[in-house]
Motif scaffolding. Structure first.
Motif, PDB file in Angstrom:
ATOM      1  N   GLY A  29       3.591  -5.929 -12.399  1.00 55.96           N
ATOM      2  CA  GLY A  29       3.463  -5.566 -11.108  1.00 55.96           C
ATOM      3  C   GLY A  29       4.258  -6.017  -9.942  1.00 55.96           C
ATOM      4  N   PHE A  30       5.047  -6.950 -10.145  1.00 55.86           N
ATOM      5  CA  PHE A  30       5.997  -7.587  -9.167  1.00 55.86           C
ATOM      6  C   PHE A  30       7.222  -6.700  -8.992  1.00 55.86           C
ATOM      7  CE2 PHE A  30       3.564 -11.249 -10.820  1.00 55.86           C
ATOM      8  CZ  PHE A  30       3.030 -11.790  -9.633  1.00 55.86           C
ATOM      9  N   ASP A  31       7.473  -6.187  -7.679  1.00 53.53           N
ATOM     10  CA  ASP A  31       8.558  -5.118  -7.595  1.00 53.53           C
ATOM     11  C   ASP A  31       9.703  -5.955  -6.874  1.00 53.53           C
ATOM     12  OD1 ASP A  31      10.168  -3.213  -7.310  1.00 53.53           O
ATOM     13  OD2 ASP A  31       8.703  -1.693  -6.359  1.00 53.53           O
ATOM     14  N   ILE A 139      -2.872 -17.153  13.685  1.00 53.60           N
ATOM     15  CA  ILE A 139      -1.771 -17.461  13.088  1.00 53.60           C
ATOM     16  C   ILE A 139      -1.826 -16.992  11.744  1.00 53.60           C
ATOM     17  CG2 ILE A 139       0.414 -18.359  12.379  1.00 53.60           C
ATOM     18  CD1 ILE A 139       0.456 -20.089  14.803  1.00 53.60           C
ATOM     19  N   TYR A 140      -1.331 -15.987  10.977  1.00 56.19           N
ATOM     20  CA  TYR A 140      -1.476 -15.371   9.667  1.00 56.19           C
ATOM     21  C   TYR A 140      -0.047 -15.565   9.281  1.00 56.19           C
ATOM     22  CZ  TYR A 140      -5.741 -13.178  11.352  1.00 56.19           C
ATOM     23  OH  TYR A 140      -7.129 -12.844  11.769  1.00 56.19           O
ATOM     24  N   ALA A 141      -0.171 -16.499   8.174  1.00 56.09           N
ATOM     25  CA  ALA A 141       1.248 -16.927   7.636  1.00 56.09           C
ATOM     26  C   ALA A 141       1.215 -16.340   5.951  1.00 56.09           C
ATOM     27  CB  ALA A 141       1.536 -18.291   7.680  1.00 56.09           C
ATOM     28  N   THR A 142       2.068 -15.447   5.604  1.00 56.16           N
ATOM     29  CA  THR A 142       2.007 -14.810   4.299  1.00 56.16           C
ATOM     30  C   THR A 142       3.193 -15.032   3.550  1.00 56.16           C
ATOM     31  OG1 THR A 142       2.706 -12.574   5.276  1.00 56.16           O
ATOM     32  CG2 THR A 142       0.181 -13.162   5.303  1.00 56.16           C
ATOM     33  N   ASP A 143       3.020 -14.980   2.238  1.00 53.69           N
ATOM     34  CA  ASP A 143       4.206 -15.008   1.278  1.00 53.69           C
ATOM     35  C   ASP A 143       3.665 -14.340  -0.020  1.00 53.69           C
ATOM     36  OD1 ASP A 143       7.064 -16.632   1.482  1.00 53.69           O
ATOM     37  OD2 ASP A 143       6.200 -16.460  -0.509  1.00 53.69           O
ATOM     38  N   MET A 144       4.672 -13.979  -0.947  1.00 59.77           N
ATOM     39  CA  MET A 144       4.255 -13.510  -2.089  1.00 59.77           C
ATOM     40  C   MET A 144       4.076 -14.507  -3.220  1.00 59.77           C
ATOM     41  SD  MET A 144       7.916 -11.996  -3.694  1.00 59.77           S
ATOM     42  CE  MET A 144       7.192 -12.277  -5.298  1.00 59.77           C
ATOM     43  N   VAL A 207       6.908  -5.779  -0.118  1.00 57.08           N
ATOM     44  CA  VAL A 207       7.436  -4.781  -0.899  1.00 57.08           C
ATOM     45  C   VAL A 207       6.415  -3.990  -1.242  1.00 57.08           C
ATOM     46  CG1 VAL A 207       8.642  -4.327  -3.083  1.00 57.08           C
ATOM     47  CG2 VAL A 207       9.138  -6.349  -1.942  1.00 57.08           C
ATOM     48  N   THR A 208       5.074  -4.409  -1.653  1.00 56.80           N
ATOM     49  CA  THR A 208       4.179  -3.740  -2.019  1.00 56.80           C
ATOM     50  C   THR A 208       2.952  -3.388  -1.529  1.00 56.80           C
ATOM     51  OG1 THR A 208       3.287  -5.262  -3.428  1.00 56.80           O
ATOM     52  CG2 THR A 208       4.938  -3.689  -4.346  1.00 56.80           C
ATOM     53  N   ASP A 209       2.577  -4.476  -0.305  1.00 60.68           N
ATOM     54  CA  ASP A 209       1.206  -4.287   0.408  1.00 60.68           C
ATOM     55  C   ASP A 209       1.538  -3.644   1.507  1.00 60.68           C
ATOM     56  OD1 ASP A 209       0.291  -5.683  -1.628  1.00 60.68           O
ATOM     57  OD2 ASP A 209       0.520  -7.595  -0.748  1.00 60.68           O
ATOM     58  N   HIS A 210       0.213  -3.405   2.284  1.00 59.12           N
ATOM     59  CA  HIS A 210       0.416  -2.579   3.630  1.00 59.12           C
ATOM     60  C   HIS A 210      -0.161  -3.499   4.649  1.00 59.12           C
ATOM     61  CE1 HIS A 210       0.680   1.085   1.052  1.00 59.12           C
ATOM     62  NE2 HIS A 210      -0.035   0.608   0.360  1.00 59.12           N
ATOM     63  N   SER A 211      -0.377  -2.812   5.594  1.00 61.88           N
ATOM     64  CA  SER A 211      -0.782  -3.508   7.054  1.00 61.88           C
ATOM     65  C   SER A 211      -2.057  -4.016   6.826  1.00 61.88           C
ATOM     66  CB  SER A 211      -0.585  -2.640   8.200  1.00 61.88           C
ATOM     67  OG  SER A 211      -1.111  -3.219   9.504  1.00 61.88           O
ATOM     68  N   PHE A 212      -2.412  -5.190   7.284  1.00 63.32           N
ATOM     69  CA  PHE A 212      -3.913  -5.690   7.285  1.00 63.32           C
ATOM     70  C   PHE A 212      -4.310  -6.126   8.811  1.00 63.32           C
ATOM     71  CE2 PHE A 212      -0.726  -9.092   6.710  1.00 63.32           C
ATOM     72  CZ  PHE A 212      -1.303 -10.288   7.505  1.00 63.32           C
ATOM     73  N   ASN A 213      -3.793  -5.798   9.679  1.00 56.56           N
ATOM     74  CA  ASN A 213      -4.396  -6.261  11.036  1.00 56.56           C
ATOM     75  C   ASN A 213      -3.334  -5.551  11.930  1.00 56.56           C
ATOM     76  OD1 ASN A 213      -5.931  -7.466  13.102  1.00 56.56           O
ATOM     77  ND2 ASN A 213      -6.241  -9.251  11.763  1.00 56.56           N
ATOM     78  N   GLU A 214      -3.865  -5.922  13.283  1.00 57.28           N
ATOM     79  CA  GLU A 214      -2.768  -5.441  14.305  1.00 57.28           C
ATOM     80  C   GLU A 214      -2.494  -6.670  15.110  1.00 57.28           C
ATOM     81  OE1 GLU A 214      -3.135  -1.738  17.376  1.00 57.28           O
ATOM     82  OE2 GLU A 214      -4.088  -3.470  18.240  1.00 57.28           O
ATOM     83  N   PHE A 215      -1.426  -6.889  15.213  1.00 56.03           N
ATOM     84  CA  PHE A 215      -0.738  -8.231  15.740  1.00 56.03           C
ATOM     85  C   PHE A 215      -0.184  -8.026  17.067  1.00 56.03           C
ATOM     86  CE2 PHE A 215      -1.002  -8.326  11.232  1.00 56.03           C
ATOM     87  CZ  PHE A 215      -1.655  -9.668  10.809  1.00 56.03           C
ATOM     88  N   HIS A 216      -0.024  -9.289  17.897  1.00 56.76           N
ATOM     89  CA  HIS A 216       0.514  -9.151  19.153  1.00 56.76           C
ATOM     90  C   HIS A 216       2.152  -9.721  18.941  1.00 56.76           C
ATOM     91  CE1 HIS A 216      -3.617  -9.762  20.173  1.00 56.76           C
ATOM     92  NE2 HIS A 216      -2.991  -8.737  21.108  1.00 56.76           N
ATOM     93  N   ASN A 233      14.041  -0.492   5.536  1.00 55.03           N
ATOM     94  CA  ASN A 233      13.387   0.276   6.430  1.00 55.03           C
ATOM     95  C   ASN A 233      11.753   0.468   6.254  1.00 55.03           C
ATOM     96  OD1 ASN A 233      15.789   1.096   7.749  1.00 55.03           O
ATOM     97  ND2 ASN A 233      16.261   2.836   6.335  1.00 55.03           N
ATOM     98  N   ARG A 234      11.399   0.202   4.885  1.00 53.65           N
ATOM     99  CA  ARG A 234      10.129   0.243   4.524  1.00 53.65           C
ATOM    100  C   ARG A 234       9.146  -0.759   5.457  1.00 53.65           C
ATOM    101  NH1 ARG A 234       5.426  -2.541   2.388  1.00 53.65           N
ATOM    102  NH2 ARG A 234       4.075  -1.232   1.198  1.00 53.65           N
ATOM    103  N   VAL A 235       9.790  -1.914   5.322  1.00 53.51           N
ATOM    104  CA  VAL A 235       9.251  -3.380   6.024  1.00 53.51           C
ATOM    105  C   VAL A 235       9.404  -2.946   7.361  1.00 53.51           C
ATOM    106  CG1 VAL A 235       9.371  -5.578   6.277  1.00 53.51           C
ATOM    107  CG2 VAL A 235       9.956  -4.715   4.140  1.00 53.51           C
TER     108      VAL A 235
END
Length: 284
Positions: A29-31, A139-144, A207-216, A233-235
């Motif tokens: 499932g990793f793309d 602060i939301y800090a994300t990584d795969m 690559v695969t996940d969607h928006s999870f909040n609204e950010f400033h 373009n997707r990102v």
């Protein structure tokens, strides 16, 4: 037309890489199928040599049958190049041109996408603390990469890095002694717990996940250079739908918001530092 052996080798190599990435996607499932080929190729061959194999096809077999080999390859493919106050002029521009607007907000949400081991998110925490905005910021800090997120949560940095990080901090307009923000041990430092208070480290795959909040504010620096045009373009579309109107987008110094269906909804705040604001149509 004669086809050289070199052409055949190049074609076979690309086929092998395509099959490897397709196998990883379908089985785990990793793309990575839309990552830039040149970047993927370097990392894949590094793993081939490390595993003492001869071909990418041999690596594919091991990856599909041994999750530990997959884990090692995922670490190779993840983009983990970072440092505190990396490109100090970016943070100086953010302090001068974005912070004055953020002062007007009752609450601030910032997303560091592709945060790696967290140094830039911690840098933002320090900046906002000095500007009196940290207490009203999340602060939301994300990584795969789950392993790198665990490292980020520790806030543990080699002591050998601190001379460079101190110089970066000073050039970024820091107001204090940088040593106030960490505790030194024998060969490493631990960042002060205060800096972790309003940071959430979480798994998210651009690559695969969607928006999870609204950010400033969304910061994603020197990640998109590893993606092909379709994935970029997707990102960009993901960021557009994750930003509030009037929100700020910060990119890396080798990146630019010049393509995609949403690019005309931004205006440059700082051309050199690649800081944009959403909601203002460009004049053409």
């Amino acid at each position: 037309m004669r086809i050289s052996s070199e052409d055949i080798e190049v074609d076979v190599e690309k086929i092998e890489i395509d099959l490897l990435l397709e196998g990883i996607y379908r089985h785990y499932g990793f793309d990575f199928r839309n990552y830039a080929l040149s970047s993927v190729k370097r990392r894949v061959w590094h793993r081939v040599r490390t595993e003492q194999l001869n071909t990418i096809s041999e690596l594919q077999s091991k990856v599909l049958h041994d999750p530990m080999v997959l884990k090692n390859l995922l670490n190779d493919l993840s983009i983990n190049v970072t440092e505190m106050f990396r490109d100090p002029s970016f943070f100086k521009a953010f302090r001068d041109k974005v912070v004055p607007t953020l002062r007007n907000y009752p609450f601030i949400r910032i997303w560091h996408a592709g945060c790696s081991s967290g140094e830039e998110a911690y840098s933002m925490a320090i900046l906002l603390l000095e500007e009196g905005l940290y207490d009203k910021t999340k602060i939301y800090a994300t990584d795969m990469n789950e392993d790198i997120l665990d490292k980020a949560r520790e806030g543990k940095i080699p002591l050998s890095h601190m001379q460079l990080y101190t110089k970066n901090y000073q050039q970024a307009g820091g107001h204090k002694e940088f040593s106030e923000y960490y505790t030194a041990h024998r060969d490493y430092v631990l960042l002060k717990p205060l800096l972790k208070k309003n940071i959430v480290f979480a798994h998210h795959n651009l690559v695969t996940d969607h928006s999870f909040n609204e950010f400033h504010v969304i910061i994603c620096r020197n990640v998109l250079i590893y993606f092909n045009t379709a994935l970029k373009n997707r990102v960009y579309d993901l960021f557009f739908h994750s930003l509030s109107d009037g929100g700020y987008l910060g990119l890396g110094n080798k990146e630019a918001l010049t393509s995609g269906d949403t690019s005309h909804f931004y205006q440059e705040i700082d051309r050199e530092e690649k800081i944009y604001i959403k909601g203002v149509t460009k004049i053409v």
